[in-house]
Design a protein around this motif. Structure first.
Motif, PDB file in Angstrom:
ATOM      1  N   THR A  37       0.841  -1.191   0.000  1.00  0.00           N
ATOM      2  CA  THR A  37       0.000   0.000   0.000  1.00  0.00           C
ATOM      3  C   THR A  37       0.878   1.243   0.000  1.00  0.00           C
ATOM      4  N   PHE A  64      -0.502   2.013  -7.642  1.00  0.00           N
ATOM      5  CA  PHE A  64      -1.441   2.553  -6.660  1.00  0.00           C
ATOM      6  C   PHE A  64      -2.503   3.452  -7.298  1.00  0.00           C
ATOM      7  N   GLY A 110      -5.015   4.215  -0.877  1.00  0.00           N
ATOM      8  CA  GLY A 110      -5.258   4.292  -2.314  1.00  0.00           C
ATOM      9  C   GLY A 110      -6.651   3.834  -2.712  1.00  0.00           C
TER      10      GLY A 110
END
Length: 279
Positions: A37, A64, A110
Motif C-alpha cells: 500500500t 497505486f 489508495g
C-alpha cells in the motif's frame, strides 16, 4: 516529494544498516513494494537509501493509481512522476460523470472515494421551487445544490452501482449538508436513514441534522447518531456501512421523516459520500 501521506510521522531517521533486499534487482524490489500500500511504501523508504530511490519510482506508484488516472488528472498537473499524480488525486477531488460525482483516493490506502451529488438523488418535491431551490455556492463541489425552503414530509432516496468503488473494501456512507441561519423543524428530530444492497434487508439508524447539545440522545430504543463537523466547513452524518466485495452490486439509500408534524426549512444537501472505513 517527501510528502507524508497523512498517516503520521513514519520515521525519524533513515535506517543505515544493510537490508537483505539490498542485493535484489531494483525492478524486483519495486514489484514487491507495488503489491503493498502507499503507507507501506513510505515505511519501506526508511529501510535504506536504495529502498528510498526504488519507492519513489513510477513503476511503484503507477500500481497505486486507478487504471483511468490519466483522464482524471487536471490539465494543470504537469509532473511526470506517478507519485505526484497519486497525491493530486488524494488532495484534489475531481468531478466525473458529467460533474455529477466527485472522485478522489484515500491517501494511506489508495482506495477509491466517491461523493454522489444531490442531482443524482431522488428528493421528494425536489423540483418544485416552492419547496426546494437549487443554488450555487462557492464552497460546494458541484455546480448547484438543493436548499430546503419548506416541506413537512422529508424524503431522499438514492441508488448507485458499486463498480465505481474499490472491491474488497468496507465502506461507510455519509450525508453531507449545511444548515442555514433560521433552520427550522429539525431540532433534535430523529431522521431514519439506511443503506444496503438492492433486494436485501437494510439496517436502519437515526440521524439528526440539528442537535441542541453534544450528547447522544435516546428516543425510546432508538439511538441517535451524532453528526460531525468537517474540515471543509460542511457537516456529515453517517447513514450506514457495507462491504463492497466484488464491485458489481447496486446499493440503495434512504433518509426519511414522514411522521413528524413539523414543517422544515433551512437545510442544504451537498451529496452522499462513500469512503473506506478506517481501521
Amino acid at each position: 516529494m517527501g510528502q507524508n501521506l497523512g498517516i503520521g510521522k513514519i520515521v525519524g531517521e533513515m535506517v543505515s544498516e544493510s537490508s537483505p533486499f539490498d542485493d535484489l534487482p531494483e525492478d524486483c524490489v519495486a514489484y514487491i513494494i507495488s503489491l503493498t500500500t502507499p503507507r507501506d511504501a513510505c515505511v519501506a523508504a526508511s529501510v535504506s537509501k536504495p529502498f528510498r530511490s526504488t519507492t519513489e519510482s513510477n513503476s511503484v506508484w503507477e500500481k497505486f493509481l486507478p487504471q483511468e488516472y490519466s483522464s482524471l488528472i487536471l490539465g494543470s498537473q504537469v509532473s511526470t512522476l506517478k507519485k505526484d499524480f497519486y497525491l493530486a488525486l488524494c488532495n484534489n477531488p475531481v468531478l466525473i460523470e458529467d460533474g455529477q460525482m466527485s472522485f478522489w483516493l484515500e491517501k494511506a490506502s489508495g482506495k477509491r472515494c466517491i461523493m454522489l451529488s444531490a442531482r443524482q438523488l431522488a428528493i421528494t418535491w425536489g423540483n418544485s421551487p416552492q419547496y426546494w431551490q437549487w443554488i450555487s455556492i462557492p464552497e460546494a463541489r458541484f455546480k448547484d445544490v438543493p436548499e430546503l425552503l419548506d416541506v413537512c414530509a422529508f424524503e431522499i432516496r438514492g441508488w448507485m452501482n458499486t463498480r465505481i468503488l474499490s472491491p474488497g473494501t468496507h465502506y461507510s456512507s455519509y450525508v453531507v449538508y449545511k444548515t442555514r441561519t433560521g433552520c427550522h423543524g429539525f431540532r433534535d428530530l430523529p431522521i431514519q436513514a439506511g443503506i444496503g444492497f438492492v433486494g436485501q434487508k437494510t439496517t436502519k439508524r437515526f440521524i439528526c441534522f440539528d442537535e441542541s447539545t453534544d450528547r447522544i440522545k435516546l428516543w425510546g430504543r432508538r439511538e441517535l447518531v451524532k453528526s460531525k463537523e468537517r474540515q471543509d466547513g460542511w457537516i456529515e452524518a453517517e447513514i450506514g456501512d457495507f462491504f463492497n466485495e466484488l464491485g458489481c452490486d447496486e446499493i440503495e439509500l434512504s433518509i426519511i421523516d414522514i411522521t413528524s408534524p413539523y414543517w422544515k426549512r433551512g437545510l442544504i444537501i451537498q451529496g452522499i459520500e462513500f469512503r473506506p472505513v478506517k481501521i
